[in-house]
Design an enzyme around this catalytic site. Structure first.
Site, short mmCIF file in Angstrom:
data_model
loop_
_atom_site.label_atom_id
_atom_site.label_comp_id
_atom_site.label_asym_id
_atom_site.label_seq_id
_atom_site.Cartn_x
_atom_site.Cartn_y
_atom_site.Cartn_z
N GLU A 48 0.86 -1.18 0.00
CA GLU A 48 0.00 0.00 0.00
C GLU A 48 0.90 1.23 0.00
O GLU A 48 1.89 1.26 0.75
CB GLU A 48 -0.90 0.03 1.23
CG GLU A 48 -1.91 1.16 1.14
CD GLU A 48 -2.88 1.23 2.32
OE1 GLU A 48 -2.75 0.43 3.28
OE2 GLU A 48 -3.75 2.09 2.27
N GLY A 50 2.95 2.33 11.03
CA GLY A 50 2.77 1.51 12.21
C GLY A 50 2.59 0.04 11.85
O GLY A 50 3.27 -0.83 12.39
N ASN A 107 -2.37 -6.39 5.25
CA ASN A 107 -2.36 -7.39 4.18
C ASN A 107 -3.22 -8.60 4.56
O ASN A 107 -3.13 -9.11 5.67
CB ASN A 107 -0.93 -7.88 3.95
CG ASN A 107 0.06 -6.74 3.95
OD1 ASN A 107 -0.05 -5.84 3.14
ND2 ASN A 107 0.98 -6.75 4.90
N GLU A 126 -5.72 -3.06 12.46
CA GLU A 126 -5.37 -3.87 11.27
C GLU A 126 -6.32 -5.07 11.18
O GLU A 126 -6.71 -5.47 10.09
CB GLU A 126 -3.91 -4.32 11.30
CG GLU A 126 -2.87 -3.20 11.48
CD GLU A 126 -3.05 -2.00 10.55
OE1 GLU A 126 -3.67 -2.15 9.47
OE2 GLU A 126 -2.57 -0.90 10.91
N HIS A 139 -9.60 -4.02 9.64
CA HIS A 139 -9.53 -3.82 8.19
C HIS A 139 -9.95 -5.07 7.42
O HIS A 139 -10.29 -4.98 6.23
CB HIS A 139 -8.11 -3.47 7.76
CG HIS A 139 -7.80 -2.00 7.74
ND1 HIS A 139 -8.66 -1.05 7.22
CD2 HIS A 139 -6.70 -1.32 8.15
CE1 HIS A 139 -8.09 0.15 7.31
NE2 HIS A 139 -6.91 0.02 7.89
N GLU A 156 -9.84 3.91 6.02
CA GLU A 156 -9.03 4.35 7.17
C GLU A 156 -9.87 5.10 8.21
O GLU A 156 -9.75 4.86 9.41
CB GLU A 156 -7.85 5.19 6.70
CG GLU A 156 -6.81 4.40 5.89
CD GLU A 156 -6.24 3.20 6.62
OE1 GLU A 156 -6.45 3.07 7.84
OE2 GLU A 156 -5.58 2.37 5.95
#
Ligand code: BES
Ligand code: ZN
Length: 877
Positions: free
Chosen positions: A127, A267, A271, A304, A307, A326
């Site tokens: 990204e 940070g 994935n 994460e 996400h 985000e």
């Protein structure tokens, strides 16, 4: 200047991709110096796109093309063209298979985008547009493909081979080599691709999802860090459970892998099935990590993980929609942390940060909407606006809809758009669909930059027992947006009676029972008046409770009223807010030349807060923390760097002296009794205890530095050790130097703790900071290719207002040197550092000249990256 003028990418130019990629098979022959990547892409024309010139243009940067074939036919130089950024095939069929083989050099990759080496470990960061540095591809998020990956490497050097999805087999090969294959059943954009190869150890656990799926959880780290993974693993399991409870979202693969790496620009990265983390965002032990680190690790792990749905299963159509994933995911991680610890304290911390970073961004030359209109380098748009303001937009929607409808809206969003690449409009459309509300005005929040200001005034009519509240909204202009339209703003408020109780809020024309408490008003007009009736006495308004919208409120409170709110408001956030307003007012008056004129009521309020036995210690600590220097500067028309520093130090000294007994008692009372616990309560007590210690030092108490030394030497935990070290270093003198030396001896072997050692020196209050920092550039442990090190030394220095803004320009020159040194190595990091120079308009003309000169000299540099070019050019515009 860059050799070719960088192109501006515009949202208005968005076109669906001409080709789609249904599946991709990647085969890596991994080695640090030279990795070969063979890719087989199954491509077809996109039926939903307009037909172009028949050519196919794939993204690719820094790739050495070794082989290319179309439907099994090897292609020759007449069939295609390669340049710095792309591979173009002149003629392609409607559906075909493309094979390429390229070579890349991970050991030369200091930008940390694409495939790179970190402490001997191979890893990726794709990204936003790093995949094009791995192979030729349609590197855009609206092209979603099924990935299967084969990794081959030397077994001794790279015993662990990881990629996205589920493992589908391993194989031993000749010559000490081995292979691992991975398959990801979920179509994904290329930015979610990842692989890791290295000599890693793991901590493992299991999670059983609500529907019974068994998931293997692994955290992979360098062997010496195995004992620092427990906290992250607990956080992961808590986050998985929370997303099931609160959003009905389950995990969808057999394994969830997290890898900690030492070199990382951000940070962490989400994935699919293989999160890659900055080691700093995973590792935590009481000895090495502070309470803040513990909280941050928990929040990043959760972020994460979340996400996986808000970003991966439902992804972004294009990078202008970045806040779709985000902003929403930050809102989700904020709420998770609020549920894990203290909701009120979490809100205060989030708002502090929003105001410090996002409001400042909105007020400067880099201001942009949550959904930007254009960019030169997308990496420059991972901003406080996209993240923190974006989170506030999700929060406002949640507020406007209420919990039940908001949950129905997110359920709809996840089911309607599963497997799709969508827009912020699609997100809001789900909110509209379940609620039946028209949110078209609300959508301006996504397209309009700037921080709205609410000017509020109240009038009481004793005869009519009525209170009239007049609200005017205004958003100041931002670059490219001179005129602003009225926004749809949720304003939560209460009216207090003279005993501090909430009154029932009845608007004229309303009947029926109305309970006392907070009420949500919706502001839509440039000016709007609300008529409250049945108000028996002149009330005191408590406005924007819980910070219900990312706006600035102006209301003409008297000092006495602020003290009253601070003591009685039923809203914890607004009690803190009143304290902040009051100290801000005293400090700004002091800076403006009034000197220290502190009403006795201020000390009294501080005393009451400090000795309130029912209040959470963490909240008390927040209330007694004065607004920081840069935030105070933001409130002035021209930042008075030194005067702000002196006033703030001066107020701390006076408060410390006035309340020395209470601070002394607070210091003793809040000591840890048992072993270290990372619980919210224990963290709150440590925060308060260390705040008390800071005030005792500020007061010049004879034994205060002795207490610091004892606390430092006791080495109970990193929170206490570092708090004491900071105070000793700030106090200057031999004690500070001795403590620094002792700390170095104790921690030289631990990179993350050593980062703190660098940061403390770069943030030091005393004189000589720049000289010290310059000296540290030559320390054997400093390295410009490790972003954590650069941030701890250089970024910490730039956040230290007095030396950074030294009137002789030495701080600015130092930054220019660092930016020009870093830009060829790591443009993302260079561009971030450079942001410290763009707000020059806020300073006196002398400093303005110095700052602009540095920006100009950076802009004049040869071969400047797009990243740094965009920041410098906008900074000067
Ligand atoms: N997707 C980002 C990481 C990222 C950002 C990668 C920019 C490439 C370019 C990730 O989800 C993220 O937002 N990480 C944050 C931490 C989070 C808790 C807000 C970060 O890295 O700071
Ligand atoms: Zn994120």
């Amino acid at each position: 200047m860059p050799s070719t003028a960088p192109t501006l990418i515009r949202l208005a130019d968005y076109r669906p991709p001409e080709f789609l990629i249904d599946a991709v098979a990647l085969s890596f022959r991994l080695a640090g110096a030279e990795t070969q990547v063979a890719a087989t892409l199954e491509l077809r024309r996109n039926p939903a796109a307009m037909r172009g010139d028949g050519a196919l243009r794939l993204d690719g940067e820094g790739l050495e093309l070794e082989w290319i074939a179309l439907d099994g036919q090897h292609l020759t130089a007449q069939d295609y063209a390669v340049d710095d950024e792309s591979l173009t095939l002149f003629q392609v069929p409607d559906q075909f298979c493309l094979e390429t083989r390229v070579c890349v050099h991970p050991d030369q990759n200091t930008a940390l985008e694409g495939l790179y080496l970190s402490n001997g470990m191979l890893c990726t960061q794709c990204e936003a547009q790093g995949f094009r540095r791995i192979t030729y591809f349609l590197d855009r998020p609206d092209v979603m493909a099924r990935f299967s990956v084969s990794l081959e490497a030397d077994r001794a050097q790279y015993p662990v081979l990881l990629a996205n999805g589920n493992p589908v087999g391993t194989e031993d090969l000749a010559d000490g080599r081995h292979r691992a294959c991975w398959d990801d059943p979920f179509p994904k954009p290329s930015y979610l691709f990842a692989l890791v190869a290295g000599d890693l150890s793991r901590v493992s656990d299991r999670f059983r999802t609500a529907s019974g799926r068994k998931v293997a959880l692994n955290i992979w780290v360098e062997p010496e860090n195995l004992d620092q993974c427990g906290h992250a693993m607990r956080a992961l399991k808590n986050a998985m459970g929370w997303d099931e409870d609160r959003y009905g979202r389950e995990y969808d693969l057999d394994v969830y892998n997290i890898v900690a790496v030492s070199h990382f620009n951000m940070g962490a990265m989400e994935n699919k099935g293989l999160n890659i983390f900055n080691a700093k965002a995973v590792l935590a032990s009481p000895d090495t990590a502070t309470d803040q680190d513990f909280q941050w690790v928990e929040g990043v792990i959760a972020h994460e993980y979340f996400h996986n749905w808000s970003g991966n299963r439902v992804t972004c159509r294009d990078w202008f929609q970045l806040s779709l994933k985000e902003g929403f995911t930050v809102f989700r991680d904020q709420e998770f942390s609020a549920d894990r610890g203290s909701r009120g304290v979490k809100r205060i911390a989030d708002v502090r940060m929003l105001r410090a970073r996002q409001f400042a961004e909105d007020a400067g030359p880099l201001a942009h909407p949550v959904r930007p209109e254009s960019y030169i380098e997308i990496n420059n748009f991972y901003t406080a606006t996209v993240y923190e303001k974006g989170a506030e937009l999700a929060r406002m929607l949640a507020h406007l809809l209420g919990p039940d409808l908001f949950r129905r809206a997110t359920d709809l969003y996840f089911s309607r758009h599963d497997g799709q690449a969508v827009t912020t409009d699609d997100f809001v459309a789900c909110m509209e669909a379940v609620s039946g509300r028209d949110l078209s005005q609300f959508k301006r929040w996504y397209s309009q930059a700037g921080t709205p200001e609410l000017e509020i005034a109240g009038t009481y009519d004793p005869a009519a027992q009525a209170y009239e509240l007049r609200v005017r909204q205004h958003t100041p202009p931002t670059p490219g947006q001179p005129h602003k339209e009225a926004l749809h703003i949720p304003l939560a408020l209460g009216l207090l009676d003279h005993q501090g109780r909430d009154l029932p809020l009845r608007l004229v024309g309303e009947t029926g029972v109305i309970r006392a408490g907070t009420r949500l008003l919706e502001i839509r007009e440039p000016e709007q008046v609300f008529h409250f009736i049945d108000i028996p006495e002149p009330p005191l308004p408590s406005l924007l409770r819980g910070f219900s919208a990312p706006v600035k409120v102006r209301f003409d409170y008297s000092e006495a009223e602020l003290l009253f709110l601070m003591a009685y408001d039923s809203d914890g956030f607004n009690r803190w807010e009143a304290a902040q307003n009051l100290s801000q007012r005293l400090l700004l008056a002091w800076v403006a030349g009034a000197g220290p004129s502190i009403p006795a009521g201020f000390y009294e309020a501080g005393r009451r807060a400090l000795t309130d036995t029912r209040a959470e210690p963490a909240l008390i600590a927040e209330i007694l923390t004065l607004p920081n220097e840069s935030y105070l500067g933001d409130q002035m028309t021209q930042v008075a760097v030194e005067a702000i520093h002196q006033a703030r130090e001066g107020l701390m000294t006076r408060l410390g002296q006035e309340l020395s007994g209470e601070f002394r008692a607070g210091y003793e009372l809040n000591q840890d009794r048992g072993p270290y616990e990372p619980s919210p309560e224990a963290m709150g007590r440590r925060a308060l205890k260390n705040l008390c210690l800071g005030y005792l030092v500020a007061a010049g108490e004879a034994e205060a530095l002795g207490l610091c030394r004892d606390q430092f030497e006791a080495r109970h935990n990193m929170t206490d050790q570092i708090a004491a070290l900071r105070l000793l270093v700030d106090a200057g003198g031999a004690a500070g130097e001795e403590a620094l030396a002792a700390f170095y001896d104790q921690w030289a072997g631990d990179a993350l703790v050593l980062d703190k050692w660098f940061a403390i020196q770069a943030s030091a209050k005393g004189p000589g900071t720049l000289e010290r920092v310059r000296g540290l550039l030559g320390h054997p442990a400093y390295s410009p290719t490790n972003p954590n090190r650069v941030r701890s030394l250089v970024a910490s220095f730039c956040a230290n207002p007095v030396p950074f803004h030294a009137a002789d320009g030495s701080g600015y020159a130092f930054l220019r040197e660092r930016v020009l040194e870093l830009d060829p190595l790591n443009p993302q990091i260079a561009a971030r550092l450079l942001q410290s120079l763009v707000r020059w308009r806020r300073y006196d003309t002398h400093r303005q000249g110095l700052m602009r000169a540095e920006l100009e000299s950076i802009l004049a540099a040869e071969k400047l990256s797009k990243d740094a070019y965009e920041v410098a050019a906008k900074g000067l515009a």
